[in-house]
Design an enzyme around this catalytic site. Structure first.
Site, PDB file in Angstrom:
ATOM      1  N   SER A 172      50.538 103.978 -27.991  1.00 26.27           N
ATOM      2  CA  SER A 172      51.448 104.597 -28.942  1.00 26.27           C
ATOM      3  C   SER A 172      51.388 106.122 -28.801  1.00 26.27           C
ATOM      4  O   SER A 172      51.647 106.649 -27.730  1.00 26.27           O
ATOM      5  CB  SER A 172      51.122 104.119 -30.361  1.00 26.27           C
TER       6      SER A 172
ATOM      7  N   GLU B 283      57.841  94.975 -30.534  1.00 24.67           N
ATOM      8  CA  GLU B 283      57.202  96.176 -31.072  1.00 24.67           C
ATOM      9  C   GLU B 283      57.337  96.288 -32.589  1.00 24.67           C
ATOM     10  O   GLU B 283      56.376  96.538 -33.306  1.00 24.67           O
ATOM     11  CB  GLU B 283      57.823  97.425 -30.424  1.00 24.67           C
TER      12      GLU B 283
ATOM     13  N   HIS C 282      53.559  95.723 -31.653  1.00 22.18           N
ATOM     14  CA  HIS C 282      52.937  97.013 -31.361  1.00 22.18           C
ATOM     15  C   HIS C 282      51.445  96.940 -31.648  1.00 22.18           C
ATOM     16  O   HIS C 282      51.024  96.429 -32.687  1.00 22.18           O
ATOM     17  CB  HIS C 282      53.596  98.068 -32.262  1.00 22.18           C
TER      18      HIS C 282
END
Length: 523
Positions: free
Chosen positions: A213, A332, A433
Site C-alpha cells: 500500500s 482490493e 487489500h
C-alpha cells in the site's frame, strides 16, 4: 544482482516452488543454525534469538528535529540492547502503542550475524498512505521470512503525515526540504543499510525494497528521487503505486487548512514548530481541501528532492535498471468498504451506479460503467459488480500505468501479479487489500491475518515467499514459471491455489477504465 551460490537455500526454495499442472508448492521453512550461545551481537547492538534467527528491534538510524532533515545516528558507541520496538510515528487512530516524534528506528532479522554470510537484504516499508501505519504489526514480523528465504529482513519506521510531508517551503528557504522529509528518512535508513548491514550478515550490494500500500508508493517515489539512486537493487510493490506526487499548489492548500484548523494567525510556522505534537495530530482531522475527508499529506513535487513525478509522463529513467515486482489483490476495496457496513446495505441495481460513483477515482458516468459490466458479466450480483468496479476504478489503475510504462521504456524486467486467493476465514472478504502480506512474511497465524493456516495457505505462502526472496537473491522471482510483463501480452501471475499464469487477465476492465485518465488521489 549477483546470483546465489549453487545449492543455496534460495535456489532450493526456487526449485521446490513449482507452478502449473496442479503441482503442489512445497517449501520447508528452514531454521538456519546460529553459531554460539547467548544474545546475538552486531556492532554495539545486542539482540535476541527467536524462531531460529537473530532479531534486533528498535535500532535508531537517525534523529531529526521537527520539519528538519534527518541526521544519521552513529553506529559505534556504548553497547545497546535492541530487544524492543521503537515508538510509532505520531498519527491519528486508536492505538495502545507508544507514539513519539522521535520515531526513526528500524528492526533487523537475520539467520546469523557473520559478516562473511553476505545474504541479500529485504527492506520493508509499511502502508498507511503516508499518514499512518507502522512496522511493529505482527503481520510484518521478519523472523519467518529471514529463515525461510535465507535473507536479512529490515523493517523501517519513518515520519508520517504533516511531520514527514507538510509543505512549508512558502515560509522560507529554511523549509526547502519540507514536503519530502518522510522520504528523506527512508533514504537515510537505506544509507544505514548500505554502511552497516554487513555487521548483521547482509550484503549491501543486494538490497531489495518491498512495501505494501503506502509502502509500495514510497518505493515508487524513491525510484524518482536522485538521492536514492544506487541505494537499492530490486523492488516489489504490493497494492501500492505512486504515478504522480502532490503538486505544490495542492500541498500548500493542505498546509493552509491545517493552520486554519489550529486557529493560528501571525507567525504560524513558529507555532507549528513548537506546539505539542498531539495537538497537531488532532488537527489532521480537518477537512482535506482537495480530497475531502481528513487531511492528507504525501510527497511533493518540489523540483529538488523530487524533481519529477515517479511514473508520469513515463517511468523515471533512473529506475529502469531495477528489476521489479508489481502486484495487487483481486478485491482490493473489500478491505476499505465493509460488505456488512452501511455502504452495502440495501444495494440493488437501482442504486448501484450512484454508490460506485462515490467510490471510484476515474471520472466516468457510473451508469455507463454498470451497463458495460452487466452486458459483459450478466450473471454477476450487484455486490460482485460493485467490488469489481471500485477495485478496477480506484485501487488498480496505478499498477497498470506503472507496469505499462516500464514495459514501454524497455526497463529491466518487470513481473506482475494478482492475488486471487479468497479468505477461508471470512468469505465476504474475498481477496482484499493487505491479504497478501502474511503469505510473503510467512505470518499466516499472526493477528490480523485472513489467510488461515491450512495446507493451501501454506503452499501459497511458500510460493510467494519463494518469489520475493528469489528477487532479492538473483534479481528474478524465485518461481521459474513466472514470465515477465511485456506489451501487449501483459503476462500476470495469479496467486491462487495453485498459482498460474494468465495474459491480461482483466483486460476488458483495464480497457474500460482507460477510457478516461487516472488522477492519483492527493496529487
Amino acid at each position: 544482482m549477483r546470483s546465489t551460490a549453487a545449492g543455496s537455500p534460495a535456489e532450493r526454495l526456487s526449485r521446490r516452488a513449482l507452478i502449473g499442472g496442479g503441482a503442489t508448492v512445497a517449501l520447508a521453512l528452514s531454521s538456519p543454525a546460529i553459531s554460539g550461545g547467548g544474545d546475538p551481537a552486531a556492532g554495539r547492538y545486542r539482540g535476541v534469538r527467536e524462531q531460529g534467527v537473530c532479531a534486533f528491534r528498535g535500532i535508531r538510524y537517525a534523529r531529526a528535529e521537527r520539519f528538519a532533515v534527518p541526521r544519521a545516528e552513529p553506529f559505534d558507541g556504548p553497547t545497546l540492547r535492541a530487544d524492543r520496538f521503537g515508538p510509532l510515528a505520531p498519527q491519528r487512530g486508536p492505538t495502545t502503542a507508544a507514539m513519539d516524534e522521535d520515531c526513526l528506528y528500524l528492526n533487523v532479522w537475520t539467520p546469523d550475524t557473520h559478516p562473511a554470510a553476505r545474504r541479500p537484504v529485504m527492506v520493508y516499508f509499511h502502508g498507511g498512505a503516508y499518514n499512518g501505519g507502522t512496522v511493529t504489526d505482527p503481520l510484518t514480523d521478519g523472523a519467518r521470512l529471514a529463515a525461510g528465504g535465507d535473507v536479512v529482513v529490515v523493517t523501517v519506521n519513518q515520519r508520517l503525515n504533516l511531520f514527514g510531508y507538510a509543505w512549508l517551503k512558502p515560509f522560507g528557504p529554511a523549509f526547502a526540504d519540507s514536503g519530502n522529509l518522510g522520504q528523506l528518512d527512508l533514504i537515510v535508513a537505506l544509507r544505514w543499510v548500505r554502511d552497516h548491514i554487513a555487521a548483521f550478515g547482509g550484503d549491501p550490494d543486494r538490497v531489495m525494497l518491498f512495501g505494501q500500500s503506502g509502502g509500495g508508493a514510497k518505493i515508487a517515489t524513491l525510484m524518482a528521487m536522485p538521492a536514492a539512486n544506487g541505494l537499492f537493487h530490486a523492488a516489489a510493490t504490493m497494492s501500492g503505486q505512486q504515478v504522480t506526487a502532490s503538486g505544490p499548489g495542492h500541498a500548500w492548500r493542505r498546509t493552509q487548512a491545517l493552520i486554519a484548523a489550529l486557529g493560528l494567525t501571525g507567525d504560524a510556522v513558529a507555532a507549528l514548530r513548537t506546539m505539542p505534537w498531539p495537538r497537531l495530530v488532532d488537527a489532521l482531522g480537518a477537512n482535506d481541501p482537495v480530497l475531502g475527508g481528513p487531511l492528507y499529506f504525501g510527497p511533493v513535487l518540489d523540483m529538488t528532492n523530487l524533481p519529477r513525478h515517479p511514473f508520469w509522463p513515463d517511468a523515471a529513467p533512473q529506475s529502469h535498471a531495477i528489476p521489479m515486482i508489481l502486484g495487487n489483490t483481486r478485491d482490493e476495496t473489500r478491505a476499505f468498504i465493509d460488505p456488512r457496513g452501511p455502504k452495502l446495505a440495501g444495494l440493488n441495481w437501482d442504486n448501484l451506479a450512484a454508490r460506485i460513483g462515490a467510490e471510484v477515482k476515474i471520472d466516468l458516468d457510473p451508469a455507463w460503467v454498470v451497463a458495460g459490466y452487466r452486458a459483459r458479466f450478466p450473471d454477476w450480483t450487484p455486490e460482485r459488480l460493485f467490488y469489481a468496479a471500485t477495485t478496477a476504478g480506484r485501487s488498480w489503475p496505478g499498477q497498470v500505468i506503472e507496469a505499462d510504462a516500464r514495459a514501454a521504456a524497455g526497463a529491466e524486467a518487470t513481473w506482475v501479479y494478482q492475488f486471487d486467493r479468497q479468505s477461508p476465514v471470512d468469505p465476504l472478504r474475498g481477496a482484499a487489500h493487505m491479504d497478501d502480506i502474511p503469505y510473503v512474511f510467512g505470518t499466516l497465524d499472526a493477528p490480523g491475518s485472513f489467510s488461515g493456516t491450512g495446507a493451501e495457505a501454506r503452499a501459497l505462502r511458500d510460493a510467494m515467499m519463494a518469489a520475493f526472496a528469489g528477487l532479492a537473491h538473483s534479481g528474478r522471482p524465485g518461481l521459474p514459471g513466472w514470465q515477465p510483463y511485456r506489451l501487449p501480452s501483459r503476462a500476470t501471475m495469479l496467486f491462487d491455489t495453485p498459482p498460474r499464469m494468465a495474459d491480461d487477465p482483466r483486460g476488458w476492465e483495464r480497457a474500460l477504465w482507460a477510457t478516461a485518465p487516472y488522477i492519483q488521489p492527493g496529487s
